[in-house]
Design a protein around this motif. Sequence first.
Motif, short mmCIF file in Angstrom:
data_model
loop_
_atom_site.label_atom_id
_atom_site.label_comp_id
_atom_site.label_asym_id
_atom_site.label_seq_id
_atom_site.Cartn_x
_atom_site.Cartn_y
_atom_site.Cartn_z
N SER A 164 0.82 -1.20 0.00
CA SER A 164 0.00 0.00 0.00
C SER A 164 0.86 1.26 0.00
CB SER A 164 -0.93 0.01 1.22
OG SER A 164 -1.81 1.11 1.17
N ALA A 165 2.04 1.17 0.62
CA ALA A 165 2.95 2.33 0.64
C ALA A 165 3.38 2.70 -0.77
CB ALA A 165 4.17 2.02 1.50
N MET A 166 3.60 1.70 -1.62
CA MET A 166 4.04 1.98 -2.99
C MET A 166 2.88 2.47 -3.86
SD MET A 166 7.18 1.72 -2.91
CE MET A 166 7.47 1.96 -4.65
N MET A 167 1.66 2.24 -3.43
CA MET A 167 0.51 2.79 -4.14
C MET A 167 0.29 4.26 -3.79
SD MET A 167 -2.37 -0.21 -3.80
CE MET A 167 -2.19 -1.83 -4.57
N VAL A 168 0.75 4.67 -2.64
CA VAL A 168 0.42 6.00 -2.12
C VAL A 168 1.61 6.96 -2.16
CG1 VAL A 168 -0.36 7.27 -0.08
CG2 VAL A 168 -1.39 5.05 -0.65
N ILE A 169 2.77 6.53 -1.64
CA ILE A 169 3.89 7.46 -1.45
C ILE A 169 4.40 8.06 -2.75
CG2 ILE A 169 6.24 7.69 -0.55
CD1 ILE A 169 5.53 5.58 1.54
N PRO A 170 4.65 7.27 -3.82
CA PRO A 170 5.10 7.91 -5.07
C PRO A 170 4.08 8.90 -5.62
CG PRO A 170 5.56 5.56 -5.12
CD PRO A 170 4.68 5.80 -3.92
N SER A 188 12.13 1.33 -6.72
CA SER A 188 11.99 -0.13 -6.70
C SER A 188 13.26 -0.81 -7.20
CB SER A 188 10.79 -0.56 -7.56
OG SER A 188 9.58 -0.10 -7.01
N LEU A 189 13.79 -0.31 -8.32
CA LEU A 189 15.03 -0.89 -8.86
C LEU A 189 16.21 -0.60 -7.94
CD1 LEU A 189 14.64 -0.04 -12.66
CD2 LEU A 189 14.37 -2.27 -11.57
N THR A 190 16.30 0.61 -7.43
CA THR A 190 17.41 0.97 -6.54
C THR A 190 17.36 0.16 -5.25
OG1 THR A 190 17.41 3.22 -7.43
CG2 THR A 190 18.54 2.86 -5.34
N GLY A 191 16.17 0.06 -4.68
CA GLY A 191 16.04 -0.70 -3.43
C GLY A 191 16.33 -2.17 -3.61
N GLY A 212 11.48 -5.10 0.61
CA GLY A 212 10.29 -4.27 0.79
C GLY A 212 10.56 -3.06 1.67
N ALA A 213 11.21 -3.29 2.80
CA ALA A 213 11.50 -2.18 3.72
C ALA A 213 12.44 -1.17 3.08
CB ALA A 213 12.12 -2.73 5.00
N THR A 214 13.44 -1.65 2.35
CA THR A 214 14.39 -0.75 1.70
C THR A 214 13.70 0.13 0.66
OG1 THR A 214 16.15 -2.40 1.99
CG2 THR A 214 16.55 -0.63 0.42
N ILE A 215 12.85 -0.48 -0.16
CA ILE A 215 12.14 0.27 -1.21
C ILE A 215 11.22 1.32 -0.60
CG2 ILE A 215 10.41 0.06 -3.02
CD1 ILE A 215 11.67 -2.70 -3.65
N ALA A 248 11.34 5.43 -0.94
CA ALA A 248 10.20 6.21 -1.41
C ALA A 248 9.87 7.33 -0.44
CB ALA A 248 8.99 5.29 -1.60
N ILE A 249 9.93 7.06 0.85
CA ILE A 249 9.67 8.10 1.85
C ILE A 249 10.72 9.20 1.76
CG2 ILE A 249 9.60 8.57 4.33
CD1 ILE A 249 8.36 5.80 4.71
N ALA A 250 11.99 8.80 1.54
CA ALA A 250 13.05 9.80 1.40
C ALA A 250 12.81 10.70 0.20
CB ALA A 250 14.41 9.10 1.28
N VAL A 251 12.36 10.11 -0.91
CA VAL A 251 12.05 10.91 -2.10
C VAL A 251 10.89 11.86 -1.80
CG1 VAL A 251 11.17 10.82 -4.47
CG2 VAL A 251 12.94 9.21 -3.73
N PHE A 252 9.89 11.36 -1.11
CA PHE A 252 8.74 12.22 -0.75
C PHE A 252 9.19 13.41 0.09
CE2 PHE A 252 5.63 13.35 2.52
CZ PHE A 252 4.58 13.77 1.73
N MET A 253 10.03 13.16 1.07
CA MET A 253 10.51 14.24 1.93
C MET A 253 11.34 15.24 1.13
SD MET A 253 11.50 12.01 5.32
CE MET A 253 12.10 13.44 6.21
N GLY A 254 12.17 14.73 0.21
CA GLY A 254 12.97 15.62 -0.61
C GLY A 254 12.12 16.49 -1.51
N MET A 255 11.11 15.89 -2.14
CA MET A 255 10.24 16.67 -3.03
C MET A 255 9.37 17.64 -2.24
SD MET A 255 9.06 14.26 -6.17
CE MET A 255 10.26 13.85 -7.46
N THR A 256 9.01 17.28 -1.02
CA THR A 256 8.25 18.20 -0.19
C THR A 256 9.07 19.45 0.12
OG1 THR A 256 6.99 16.39 0.83
CG2 THR A 256 7.08 18.47 2.02
N ALA A 257 10.35 19.25 0.43
CA ALA A 257 11.23 20.39 0.71
C ALA A 257 11.44 21.25 -0.53
CB ALA A 257 12.57 19.89 1.24
N LEU A 258 11.61 20.60 -1.68
CA LEU A 258 11.85 21.35 -2.91
C LEU A 258 10.61 22.09 -3.39
CD1 LEU A 258 14.00 18.77 -4.93
CD2 LEU A 258 14.79 20.89 -3.88
#
Length: 310
Positions: free
Chosen positions: A198-204, A230-233, A245-248, A252-262
């Motif tokens: 569900s995290a991969m359906m929502v976070i990206p 997904s590929l990186t993780g 799963g946990a790594t991916i 995704a959360i890190a990308v979300f936080m980065g885009m939120t800041a930007l």
Amino acid sequence: MEILDYAFMQRALIAAALVGITAPAIGTYLVQRRQAVMGDGLGHVAMTGVALGFFFQASPVWMATLVAVLGAVGMELIRSRGKTSGDVALAMLFYGGLAGGVLIINMAPGGSTANLVSAMFGSITTVASEDVTAMVVLAAFVIAVTIGLRRQLFAVCQDEEFARVTGLPVRALNLLIAVTAAVTVTVAMRIVGLLLVSAMMVIPVAAAQRMTRGFAATLGLAIAISVTVSLTGTAATYWIDAPSGATIVLLAIAVFMGMTALSAPLARRRARASAAGAAPEGQLCPRDGVQDDVKVQDGAGAQAARPGSA
């Protein structure tokens, strides 16, 4: 590259790419209709299917798909008929599916709850050749539905009543969304895990909404983010021996936080433009990241909503 010398990593990377495409493809619609937690409920009920696969010595992927689809149809029928609230239906899927999986797996020959761990959290070493074949077929179905019927699905997610008035088969489209979400859950089972899909359906999707304003742009960026993490993780788990799963999901959360800041300066500019009444027609609603298709009629002050173009 050394990582590609191993057949199990080749299969895992193919599976990760499929997850990266399918999860946000259906997740964009679920987020729009405020059903972001549907993946959690379907992930839990799919565990019963995994356990049945072990019990009958059948393919866990196909059995999980069957059970998840049945659960999705049941939940949507209950919701649409108004016999109980949507959150109660989701709760029944959560706990009934989890309890059924644990009970059945312990009844399976040589089975134990340990057999469910890889399905719950994902494991790149469990991706077999037949799993990749099943995932390709299921992913093709998800892509065909979410892209081929994007205009109809978008209209239903925006305003069911208006879609019904225009002649769209709203109930059938709602069922199709639920079934597609169930299929996506089983596509992601081997890599992300049933409890984290569900995290991969929502976070990206949420990350893409920070940077985009149109439906198509949000969908495209969400898929790009999801495929990348997904590929990186999956590749990272080869080097650091961590759960895929946990790594991916953490990436995704890190990308979300980065885009939120930007996106913070952009959000402030949009807020000022909105306050000044200068927002052009057809932009996305900052609230939910979908196209705002409310058009003010000149002179009358009335509003007429129409389905947006996806």
